[in-house]
Write an enzyme that holds these catalytic residues in place. Structure first.
Site, PDB file in Angstrom:
ATOM      1  N   SER A 152       0.803  -1.229   0.000  1.00  0.00           N
ATOM      2  CA  SER A 152       0.000   0.000   0.000  1.00  0.00           C
ATOM      3  C   SER A 152       0.835   1.278   0.000  1.00  0.00           C
ATOM      4  O   SER A 152       0.790   2.086   0.925  1.00  0.00           O
ATOM      5  CB  SER A 152      -0.954  -0.063   1.182  1.00  0.00           C
ATOM      6  OG  SER A 152      -1.735  -1.215   1.039  1.00  0.00           O
ATOM      7  N   ARG A 167       7.640   6.160  -4.378  1.00  0.00           N
ATOM      8  CA  ARG A 167       8.212   6.699  -3.137  1.00  0.00           C
ATOM      9  C   ARG A 167       7.491   6.068  -1.948  1.00  0.00           C
ATOM     10  O   ARG A 167       6.377   5.574  -2.082  1.00  0.00           O
ATOM     11  CB  ARG A 167       8.083   8.228  -3.072  1.00  0.00           C
ATOM     12  CG  ARG A 167       6.704   8.765  -2.755  1.00  0.00           C
ATOM     13  CD  ARG A 167       6.703  10.270  -2.726  1.00  0.00           C
ATOM     14  NE  ARG A 167       6.945  10.805  -4.046  1.00  0.00           N
ATOM     15  CZ  ARG A 167       5.988  10.974  -4.952  1.00  0.00           C
ATOM     16  NH1 ARG A 167       4.743  10.649  -4.694  1.00  0.00           N
ATOM     17  NH2 ARG A 167       6.269  11.442  -6.140  1.00  0.00           N
ATOM     18  N   ASP A 206      -4.150  -1.561  -1.120  1.00  0.00           N
ATOM     19  CA  ASP A 206      -5.259  -1.807  -0.185  1.00  0.00           C
ATOM     20  C   ASP A 206      -6.596  -1.248  -0.685  1.00  0.00           C
ATOM     21  O   ASP A 206      -7.652  -1.824  -0.421  1.00  0.00           O
ATOM     22  CB  ASP A 206      -4.937  -1.307   1.237  1.00  0.00           C
ATOM     23  CG  ASP A 206      -4.390   0.102   1.298  1.00  0.00           C
ATOM     24  OD1 ASP A 206      -4.308   0.746   0.247  1.00  0.00           O
ATOM     25  OD2 ASP A 206      -4.046   0.567   2.403  1.00  0.00           O
TER      26      ASP A 206
HETATM   27  C1  BGC Z   1      -0.288   5.139   0.083  1.00  0.00           C
HETATM   28  C2  BGC Z   1      -1.375   4.392  -0.650  1.00  0.00           C
HETATM   29  C3  BGC Z   1      -2.240   3.607   0.319  1.00  0.00           C
HETATM   30  C4  BGC Z   1      -2.748   4.541   1.413  1.00  0.00           C
HETATM   31  C5  BGC Z   1      -3.622   3.840   2.423  1.00  0.00           C
HETATM   32  C6  BGC Z   1      -0.870   5.954   1.224  1.00  0.00           C
HETATM   33  O1  BGC Z   1       0.154   6.529   1.980  1.00  0.00           O
HETATM   34  O2  BGC Z   1       0.408   5.984  -0.782  1.00  0.00           O
HETATM   35  O3  BGC Z   1      -0.821   3.517  -1.620  1.00  0.00           O
HETATM   36  O4  BGC Z   1      -3.296   3.040  -0.383  1.00  0.00           O
HETATM   37  O5  BGC Z   1      -1.651   5.127   2.082  1.00  0.00           O
HETATM   38  O6  BGC Z   1      -2.964   2.792   3.039  1.00  0.00           O
END
Ligand code: BGC
Length: 481
Positions: A152, A167, A206
């Protein structure tokens, strides 16, 4: 007796956190622009694109709930935990799941530990091994496992089973993972500990998992009335996804787009990475505290600025910075509190106790929460003001959280697609699930947004918990390898 200077200072800070109806409209329109821009081809470097990241996930169908198949593995690296599950989809919206969740050790987030990518993925492979030893000992070596990997963080996804980290967010800072294919990194470590029979066949986020899991769970009768159209997360981080028409995803390689169209596919799930909305700060409400947190305390300054106003990792940090500022102005005494030198020590859980405490209770829960979290003793008058600040911070977060939902519903015209015009939004994450009043404040803001009170009545925010298990398994089910 409350100090009038302190009261005045707190009131003026709270005013800076107000998000008006016209601000919500402006942000919603701008969000739609940023989505459209993000669907255009990227010049060269995806991290330079000024729109939203709008990452194609290569998931082209929403599950019906009848999918079934062999037992699959799912692994999930989130903001706080690493989870491994085995999932058997049984069809008829049912499934069997075994799972183990472990806290990601804090040293993975600390600069001075010099952790490498290998350390992290090796740790995940070891936990996967422990899981299999505990739950599937009899088949651990001679069974070909398919695994869906929920990662995620923003990745430049190039197929269902490959993607390079753009990143880190949510506090990770392991430099040598950036630019690497996270599926290969994980597979390598699995192979090295003797689990080459586990094949990481699908990479997902996620949000995508949440949408797919919600679709799987929703019965046909419910689907006829409320179609799940958005998956979203409001937890440590925030993000959302939805199904976009293939013809609008101009950034997809034309040959793959044509091939998908020729297979009769019409849509693809887009991971918006809305945490990165308005990193240029053209319209996002911004206080001096937001700037300070971004620049001095976050691990990714200049990025994910929407997330830094909305998600669970940051809400307590906003309060901490306000209290530090009030002390600097000699209006509030932090005494020997550990708040001073410990960024991120105030969690959203602490704020949630303060949010719902009552004056009849003398705000004693607030007192206990602040003592426990930060060794901070407070007077009743101070607690009244701290509660005001907490409510201003959470309300701004929830109001902003409604913006992407309204924008996606408008862009996809989802509220006018069916006879009943009702839609479901699958939500997961500690803030949306547990923060008192967060969902009702979001609803309030949805009614103020351009979809209006009528639109708001047709939106059902539903908690969807099985994204990283069922959602990842659904991705893995269709993967070829
Ligand atoms: C990430 C996402 C993720 C979200 C929730 C963010 O910091 O960049 O990819 O889906 O957090 O977990």
């Amino acid at each position: 007796m409350s100090d009038p200077k302190l009261t005045k200072a707190v009131d003026s800070i709270c005013d800076q956190f107000i998000v008006t109806k016209s601000k919500i409209s402006q942000l919603t329109e701008y969000f739609i622009d940023c989505m459209e821009k993000g669907l255009e081809p990227c010049e060269s470097d995806i991290s330079q694109n000024k729109g939203l990241p709008m990452i194609p996930t290569f998931v082209t169908d929403k599950p019906s709930g009848q999918e079934h198949g062999v037992t699959m593995l799912a692994a999930d690296l989130g903001g706080t935990n690493f989870r491994v599950c085995s999932v058997e989809l049984l069809g008829n919206h049912e499934f069997k799941i075994e799972q183990e969740k472990s806290k990601i050790p804090t040293f993975f987030f600390q600069d001075d530990h010099h952790v490498t990518s290998k350390d992290l993925f090796q740790h995940m492979a070891l936990i996967t091994h422990q899981f299999l030893t505990k739950h599937h000992k009899d088949v651990i070596q001679d069974y070909k496992w398919k695994m869906g990997f929920t990662f995620s963080y923003p990745v430049d996804q190039t197929s269902l089973s490959s993607g390079k980290l753009i990143r880190w967010t949510k506090g990770f800072k392991i430099g040598d993972t950036v630019g690497q294919d996270v599926v290969q990194l994980f597979q390598q470590e699995l192979n090295d500990i003797g689990l080459s029979n586990v094949h990481v066949v699908a990479l997902t986020n996620d949000t995508t998992g949440t949408l797919l899991a919600r679709c799987y769970a929703s019965s046909d009768a419910a689907r006829a009335i409320n179609e799940p159209v958005i998956g979203c997360i409001f937890g440590t981080g925030t993000n959302g996804c939805y199904m976009e028409k293939l013809e609008n995803i101009h950034k997809l390689d034309p040959a793959s787009r044509e091939e998908l169209l020729s297979q009769g596919k019409t849509h693809m799930c887009i991971n918006t990475e809305w945490g990165s909305f308005d990193n240029e700060l053209n319209h996002l409400p911004t206080t001096s505290y937001d700037i300070k947190i971004d620049q001095q305390f976050s691990t990714n300054p200049g990025f994910h600025l929407f997330e830094k106003r909305v998600s669970g990792l940051y809400l307590g940090e906003i309060l901490r910075n306000i209290l530090l500022d009030l002390e600097k102005q000699e209006l509030f005494d932090l005494k020997e509190s550990v708040l001073k030198n410990n960024p991120f020590i105030l969690t959203t859980e602490t704020l949630s106790h303060i949010e719902i405490d009552t004056v009849e209770n003398d705000l004693q829960d607030t007192r206990d929460a602040l003592l426990k979290a930060a060794d901070l003793e407070t007077t009743f008058e101070e607690r009244v003001l701290i509660q005001k600040l907490v409510r201003a911070i959470s309300r701004r977060a929830a109001f902003l959280a409604a913006v992407p939902i309204a924008a996606i519903l408008i862009k996809t015209n989802a509220l006018n697609q069916s006879y009943h015009c009702q839609v479901e939004v699958g939500c997961d994450g500690s803030v949306v699930e547990h923060y008192p009043g967060f969902r009702s404040m979001m609803r309030h803001a949805l009614a103020l947004s351009p979809i209006g009170p009528e639109g708001e009545r047709d939106v059902h925010l539903r908690i969807s918990k099985d994204g990283s298990g069922v959602g990842a398994a659904l991705c893995a089910l269709h993967a070829n390898y």
